[in-house]
Design an enzyme around this catalytic site. Structure first.
Site: not given
Ligand code: NA7
Length: 281
Positions: A94, A169, A237
């Site tokens: 990701t 995502k 993150k």
């Protein structure tokens, strides 16, 4: 198709294992070599170097921590320089859509295919081959490799140009981060008011807002133990990337803030549900 797999973290191990179990030849490489043991014992080939892995295989998967790690691999470790025209790289990490596009463009210049294909789902669905694969890149390239997603996921979705998988995502993990924080807040409020933890979790799970994630995290909340199925540092993150990529509203901003604080308070290696510890403190 001979497959190479780079990155054997919590997710890389079960996903590459499913490709191996599906009968593909899988060559593995991890920066920390000891993490290849499980795969090699199951029949994977251990590459001595990244160079060897790339030279011996047709399609190479990468699944590492973050943008920095991905750029390290593709640029500093010269994955794209070593690669030959016609090869296809699939990045399941990701990362920001900008990073996916940057690699796609550099790959295209060399006649190399590149698909961003992050997944929705943590370690348990990864083991069961029930992830959701979110793919971006050229459709022709996607069509060449989509069969490889069958042992990995319950579904793969082609979303459009390079970076689309990464964008989708970030969107789904924004919802996940908000939802996990919401579960924590509801439980903590009930706790303050003297409702038993187990009772409140039963209420959540049996109510209209009971979800797969609330059910999955119930044992961890009851035991107050949070071994990482999906590490909190990765959620911090992902929310940072979402904030950098687009516009967040009040709830998204609150989640972003909470997870960054949890990260600063050393909760990053625990599961995402450890956000409850942050809110309790
Ligand atoms: P983990 O379990 O934190 O594993 C991270 C992996 O990334 C692990 O194999 C690391 O190798 C590798 N890594 C990290 N930095 C680098 C660099 N600079 N070069 C090469 N390899 C590196 O993550 P997960 O498996 O849970 O998640 C992977 C991705 O999917 C991530 O983007 C999540 O958000 C979703 P190491 O073993 O430390 O040598």
């Amino acid at each position: 198709m001979k497959l190479g797999w780079v990155g054997l973290g919590n997710m890389g191990v079960p996903i590459s294992m499913n490709l191996l179990k599906a009968g593909y030849s899988v060559t593995v490489f991890n920066r920390t070599a000891s993490k290849t043991t499980e795969l090699v014992a199951a029949g994977a080939v251990q590459a001595k170097s990244l160079e060897e892995l790339i030279q011996e295989n047709d399609v190479i998967f990468t699944m590492v921590s973050d943008d920095e790690a991905v750029k390290d691999l593709y640029f500093s470790n010269k994955l794209l320089e070593i690669a030959k025209p016609g090869q296809i790289f699939i990045d399941m990490s990701t990362v920001s859509p900008a990073t996916s596009k940057e690699i796609y463009t550099a790959a295209k210049d060399k006649g190399i295919g590149f698909i961003d294909a992050p997944v929705s789902g943590s370690v348990a669905p990864a083991k069961e081959g029930k992830l959701l694969v979110l793919a971006g890149g050229e459709e022709e390239t996607y069509n060449k490799v989509k069969k490889l997603f069958e042992p990995i996921g319950k579904m793969s979705i082609y979303l459009g140009e390079s970076g689309s998988g990464s964008n989708a995502k970030l969107a789904i993990n924004l919802l996940l981060g908000i939802t996990v924080q919401g579960i924590a807040e509801s439980v903590l409020f009930a706790e303050q008011q003297g409702i038993k933890l187990a009772d409140m979790l039963t209420i959540i799970n049996e109510s209209a807002v009971g979800t797969a994630i609330s059910k999955m995290k119930t044992p961890a909340i009851l035991e107050d133990e949070y071994p990482a199925a999906f590490a909190l540092k990765h959620m911090a993150k992902d929310l940072r990337l979402a904030k950098e990529t687009g516009e967040l509203n009040a709830i998204g901003n609150s989640a972003h803030h909470t997870y960054q604080e949890a990260l600063a308070n050393q909760l990053g290696d625990l599961d995402v549900m450890a956000v409850i510890k942050e809110l309790r403190s």
